[in-house]
Motif scaffolding. Structure first.
Motif, mmCIF file in Angstrom:
data_model
loop_
_atom_site.group_PDB
_atom_site.id
_atom_site.type_symbol
_atom_site.label_atom_id
_atom_site.label_comp_id
_atom_site.label_asym_id
_atom_site.label_seq_id
_atom_site.Cartn_x
_atom_site.Cartn_y
_atom_site.Cartn_z
ATOM 1 N N ASN A 147 -15.783 -77.299 -57.911
ATOM 2 C CA ASN A 147 -15.547 -78.637 -58.458
ATOM 3 C C ASN A 147 -16.847 -79.381 -58.672
ATOM 4 O OD1 ASN A 147 -12.822 -78.848 -58.859
ATOM 5 N ND2 ASN A 147 -12.426 -79.252 -56.700
ATOM 6 N N SER A 150 -18.601 -77.947 -61.596
ATOM 7 C CA SER A 150 -17.886 -78.282 -62.818
ATOM 8 C C SER A 150 -18.060 -79.755 -63.196
ATOM 9 C CB SER A 150 -16.415 -77.950 -62.604
ATOM 10 O OG SER A 150 -15.695 -78.197 -63.739
ATOM 11 N N HIS A 151 -17.912 -80.649 -62.224
ATOM 12 C CA HIS A 151 -17.956 -82.078 -62.522
ATOM 13 C C HIS A 151 -19.372 -82.627 -62.470
ATOM 14 C CE1 HIS A 151 -13.768 -83.261 -62.829
ATOM 15 N NE2 HIS A 151 -13.500 -82.387 -61.883
ATOM 16 N N ASN A 152 -20.085 -82.308 -61.395
ATOM 17 C CA ASN A 152 -21.313 -83.028 -61.116
ATOM 18 C C ASN A 152 -22.561 -82.399 -61.713
ATOM 19 O OD1 ASN A 152 -19.672 -83.178 -58.089
ATOM 20 N ND2 ASN A 152 -19.897 -84.961 -59.410
ATOM 21 N N ARG A 154 -22.292 -80.048 -64.467
ATOM 22 C CA ARG A 154 -22.054 -79.869 -65.884
ATOM 23 C C ARG A 154 -22.131 -81.195 -66.638
ATOM 24 N NH1 ARG A 154 -18.611 -79.294 -69.871
ATOM 25 N NH2 ARG A 154 -19.265 -77.735 -71.383
ATOM 26 N N GLY A 155 -21.713 -82.276 -65.971
ATOM 27 C CA GLY A 155 -21.752 -83.596 -66.610
ATOM 28 C C GLY A 155 -23.124 -83.961 -67.161
ATOM 29 N N VAL A 158 -24.270 -81.732 -70.021
ATOM 30 C CA VAL A 158 -23.657 -82.075 -71.300
ATOM 31 C C VAL A 158 -24.452 -83.199 -71.962
ATOM 32 C CG1 VAL A 158 -21.671 -83.270 -72.307
ATOM 33 C CG2 VAL A 158 -21.320 -81.308 -70.804
ATOM 34 N N ASN A 159 -24.799 -84.210 -71.139
ATOM 35 C CA ASN A 159 -25.572 -85.325 -71.680
ATOM 36 C C ASN A 159 -26.908 -84.857 -72.243
ATOM 37 O OD1 ASN A 159 -23.647 -87.215 -71.169
ATOM 38 N ND2 ASN A 159 -24.547 -87.912 -69.233
ATOM 39 N N SER A 161 -27.639 -81.928 -73.414
ATOM 40 C CA SER A 161 -27.486 -81.164 -74.654
ATOM 41 C C SER A 161 -27.110 -82.080 -75.814
ATOM 42 C CB SER A 161 -26.484 -80.029 -74.470
ATOM 43 O OG SER A 161 -25.183 -80.528 -74.484
ATOM 44 N N MET A 162 -26.308 -83.129 -75.515
ATOM 45 C CA MET A 162 -25.990 -84.086 -76.582
ATOM 46 C C MET A 162 -27.251 -84.817 -77.046
ATOM 47 S SD MET A 162 -22.357 -85.806 -75.419
ATOM 48 C CE MET A 162 -21.882 -86.699 -76.903
ATOM 49 N N LEU A 163 -28.072 -85.203 -76.040
ATOM 50 C CA LEU A 163 -29.336 -85.874 -76.373
ATOM 51 C C LEU A 163 -30.190 -84.983 -77.265
ATOM 52 C CD1 LEU A 163 -30.590 -87.623 -73.117
ATOM 53 C CD2 LEU A 163 -30.315 -88.683 -75.361
ATOM 54 N N VAL A 186 -31.531 -88.552 -66.531
ATOM 55 C CA VAL A 186 -30.533 -87.476 -66.426
ATOM 56 C C VAL A 186 -31.104 -86.308 -65.648
ATOM 57 C CG1 VAL A 186 -28.950 -85.981 -67.687
ATOM 58 C CG2 VAL A 186 -29.678 -88.131 -68.701
ATOM 59 N N ARG A 313 -19.678 -87.141 -54.762
ATOM 60 C CA ARG A 313 -19.689 -88.014 -55.941
ATOM 61 C C ARG A 313 -18.379 -88.775 -56.133
ATOM 62 N NH1 ARG A 313 -24.099 -87.896 -55.948
ATOM 63 N NH2 ARG A 313 -25.691 -86.897 -57.195
ATOM 64 N N LYS A 314 -17.632 -88.971 -55.051
ATOM 65 C CA LYS A 314 -16.430 -89.794 -55.166
ATOM 66 C C LYS A 314 -16.716 -91.108 -54.469
ATOM 67 C CE LYS A 314 -13.734 -86.857 -57.202
ATOM 68 N NZ LYS A 314 -13.245 -87.081 -58.548
ATOM 69 N N ASP B 13 -19.817 -92.746 -67.182
ATOM 70 C CA ASP B 13 -21.144 -92.204 -67.470
ATOM 71 C C ASP B 13 -21.728 -92.933 -68.680
ATOM 72 O OD1 ASP B 13 -23.305 -90.712 -68.363
ATOM 73 O OD2 ASP B 13 -22.387 -88.795 -67.829
ATOM 74 N N LEU B 15 -24.571 -92.966 -70.270
ATOM 75 C CA LEU B 15 -25.253 -92.220 -71.327
ATOM 76 C C LEU B 15 -24.248 -91.493 -72.211
ATOM 77 C CD1 LEU B 15 -27.867 -91.322 -72.642
ATOM 78 C CD2 LEU B 15 -27.992 -89.454 -70.980
ATOM 79 N N LEU B 19 -23.788 -92.039 -76.229
ATOM 80 C CA LEU B 19 -23.909 -90.948 -77.201
ATOM 81 C C LEU B 19 -22.600 -90.706 -77.946
ATOM 82 C CD1 LEU B 19 -26.001 -88.489 -74.981
ATOM 83 C CD2 LEU B 19 -26.822 -89.737 -76.991
ATOM 84 N N SER B 65 -13.338 -87.712 -63.723
ATOM 85 C CA SER B 65 -14.072 -88.053 -62.504
ATOM 86 C C SER B 65 -14.726 -89.426 -62.648
ATOM 87 C CB SER B 65 -15.129 -86.968 -62.274
ATOM 88 O OG SER B 65 -15.840 -87.235 -61.110
ATOM 89 N N SER B 96 -16.068 -83.204 -68.289
ATOM 90 C CA SER B 96 -17.080 -82.142 -68.213
ATOM 91 C C SER B 96 -16.554 -80.964 -67.401
ATOM 92 C CB SER B 96 -18.370 -82.672 -67.593
ATOM 93 O OG SER B 96 -18.132 -83.094 -66.275
ATOM 94 N N SER B 97 -15.393 -81.157 -66.798
ATOM 95 C CA SER B 97 -14.859 -80.099 -65.947
ATOM 96 C C SER B 97 -14.323 -78.928 -66.761
ATOM 97 C CB SER B 97 -13.733 -80.640 -65.072
ATOM 98 O OG SER B 97 -13.068 -79.562 -64.453
ATOM 99 N N ILE B 98 -14.762 -77.722 -66.385
ATOM 100 C CA ILE B 98 -14.245 -76.525 -67.042
ATOM 101 C C ILE B 98 -13.300 -75.800 -66.091
ATOM 102 C CG2 ILE B 98 -16.101 -76.062 -68.688
ATOM 103 C CD1 ILE B 98 -17.468 -74.440 -66.489
ATOM 104 N N LYS B 118 -16.172 -81.761 -72.570
ATOM 105 C CA LYS B 118 -17.376 -82.412 -73.071
ATOM 106 C C LYS B 118 -18.405 -81.352 -73.478
ATOM 107 C CE LYS B 118 -17.139 -86.669 -70.324
ATOM 108 N NZ LYS B 118 -17.791 -87.473 -69.280
ATOM 109 N N PRO B 119 -19.253 -81.583 -74.451
ATOM 110 C CA PRO B 119 -19.420 -82.807 -75.228
ATOM 111 C C PRO B 119 -18.392 -82.931 -76.363
ATOM 112 C CG PRO B 119 -20.989 -81.144 -75.948
ATOM 113 C CD PRO B 119 -20.234 -80.555 -74.801
#
Lengths: 363, 134
Positions: A147, A150-152, A154-155, A158-159, A161-163, A186, A313-314, B13, B15, B19, B65, B96-98, B118-119
């Motif tokens: 988890n 996946s959440h902490n 990957r988040g 993702v940012n 890669s978008m940037l 980030v 992260r909760k 989030d 950022l 975006l 999340s 972002s969770s897979i 995401k994204p």
């Protein structure tokens, strides 16, 4: 040699056909005296010979047995003349432990007991239960780990890669500059999360934690001392009481971190309308030491956040310093030491965190 | 092509929100993007505007999340609230969770139209809008 004289010979040697049974067999008469035992009983009871038992009463051989559960069962058989099967844990005079499957039957002069040594089976059952517990614990850690990845992790990725994609296609120089500036925070978040994750894995991997005698009063005083300024400035009232369990045997590093976290949470999530009161105490319930840190602060909606309370992260309050790391680490540390942590709380009604230590931590 | 007047982005989030807003704005398919930093902010807004269809979003992009009230908790609250809302709202989970567990759980909730990992690219977003049935 004729057959019947062979049998006779066996008797003369002191051998009895029942001596070679896998099961022990003994007859106890109505006066609780051993009137018959086979060889297996001698072996099972760690005696030297049959004469160690024959003629003696059970109470003479095993003082205190008349207070045991087993005795009650044998008594029932003596009186009510019914057969009873029971698994019995037995502590030998040398303090070693054995398990026996007993079949207790009424016989004309008292009771007859067939006993099967099942110590090995019980030991492996115990081991299997312990393995299952460890496996379940590891499995839930693995789920938590997935988890977090996946959440902490990957988040922020993702940012990033978008940037990168936006920077690629954006022609506006100023906009590109802005986006470059976004990268650094980030990356540091990613770094921080990764470091925390590594730290939490190290906890789970630590094998030989040094157990030390911890004087809870001293440790708590030291921690409170480091929060002195904050405590004075908000005028918090702090009460400690460790008289019921002043000491534990624990990893210095972990108990330090556990208490730090719980105390700093109590200070952090204080109610704006009430004078902060914190109570830190120990008690003993069913032989286990229970440490509790209780406050009258903001509290947590434990119903709403039931599944997330100790997750990474909760966070449950809109607090700038809430990171969702402290309780996650605390739980990891407590569970690595085979303890339990839980919380009782209501929104705006304070929170009490409880830690139940393993019996190994008793002094 | 469908056109969206109101879209709600529920995500803590900053950022990602920045975006994604840019991505969505580039499509010119949405008039107004409202941002909520957690489930509680979003559900409170829906409650307050339940009689005000013009103010309600047609589409919600929901993160899972989040602090205070996460995506799952938002959905529980939303299911309670839904009968009182005078507008069809299409909800997409954007996370972002897979984790297959998260995805399966999302698919089991009938209020959730789809689960987007995401994204959110421009193409993916155009697809979302295309497929919305008003």
């Amino acid at each position: 040699m004729p057959f019947h004289s062979q049998i006779k010979e066996h008797y003369l040697d002191g051998e009895h056909p029942l001596d070679n049974l896998i099961e022990g067999f003994q007859i106890i008469n109505f006066d609780w005296r051993y009137v018959y035992v086979n060889k297996t009983v001698v072996k099972q009871g760690k005696h030297v010979s049959k004469d160690d038992l024959l003629g003696y009463t059970m109470m003479e051989k095993y003082p205190g047995i008349e207070k045991s559960e087993l005795f009650k069962i044998m008594q029932q058989c003596m009186i009510e003349r019914v057969s009873i099967n029971v698994d019995n844990e037995f502590t030998f005079p040398d303090n070693s432990i054995g398990w026996f499957e007993l079949r207790i039957h009424p016989v004309p002069n008292g009771i007859g007991i067939l006993s099967m040594d099942i110590t090995e089976r019980k030991k492996s059952e115990k081991k299997a239960i312990e393995y299952t517990r460890v496996l379940e614990f590891k499995n839930s850690q693995l789920t938590d780990f997935c988890n977090i990845v996946s959440h902490n992790l990957r988040g922020p990725l993702v940012n990033l890669s978008m940037l990168a994609d936006f920077i690629d296609v954006t022609k506006d120089f100023n906009k590109r500059e802005d986006m470059f500036k976004e990268i650094k925070p980030v990356v540091s978040l990613l770094n921080e999360t990764l470091n925390q994750l590594v730290a939490s894995i190290q906890i789970n991997e630590e094998q030989d934690l040094k157990l030390e005698k911890i004087v809870l009063e001293d440790l708590t005083r030291k921690i409170l001392e480091s929060y002195k300024l904050e405590i004075e400035s908000i005028g918090a009232e702090i009460e400690t009481n460790f008289t019921l369990a002043p000491q534990i045997l624990y990893s210095q590093k972990y108990i330090n971190s556990i208490l730090y976290n719980l105390i700093s949470n109590a200070l952090k999530y204080k109610s704006p309308n009430k004078k902060l009161r914190i109570k830190i105490k120990t008690e003993i319930i069913n032989e286990h030491v229970i440490l509790s840190v209780s406050d009258n602060g903001l509290g947590i909606d434990t119903k709403l956040h039931e599944h997330n309370l100790f997750k990474m992260r909760k966070v449950f309050h809109n607090h700038p310093d809430a990171k969702g790391y402290g309780l996650f680490m605390t739980k990891n540390q407590v569970e690595t030491m085979e303890g339990k942590i839980w919380v009782e709380s209501e929104p705006n009604n304070g929170a009490t965190f409880y830690i139940k230590f393993h019996l190994n931590n008793n002094i | 092509m469908n056109h969206i007047k109101n879209l709600a982005l529920v995500d803590d989030d900053e950022l990602f929100v920045y975006l994604t807003k840019m991505t969505i704005e580039e499509t010119n398919l949405v008039d107004l993007i409202k941002v909520f930093r957690n489930g509680l902010e979003a559900i409170t807004y829906l409650q307050e505007n339940s009689n005000n269809p013009d103010q309600l979003p047609e589409v919600i992009l929901l993160d899972l999340s989040m602090p205070v009230m996460d995506g799952w908790q938002f959905l529980e609250e939303y299911i309670q609230l839904k009968p009182t809302i005078g507008k069809k709202i299409t909800i997409y989970i954007v996370s972002s969770s897979i984790s297959p567990t998260d995805i399966a759980k999302a698919k089991s909730i009938s209020e959730v139209t789809d689960y987007i990992i995401k994204p959110v690219t421009k193409e993916a977003f155009i697809d979302i809008i295309k497929n919305i049935k008003f």
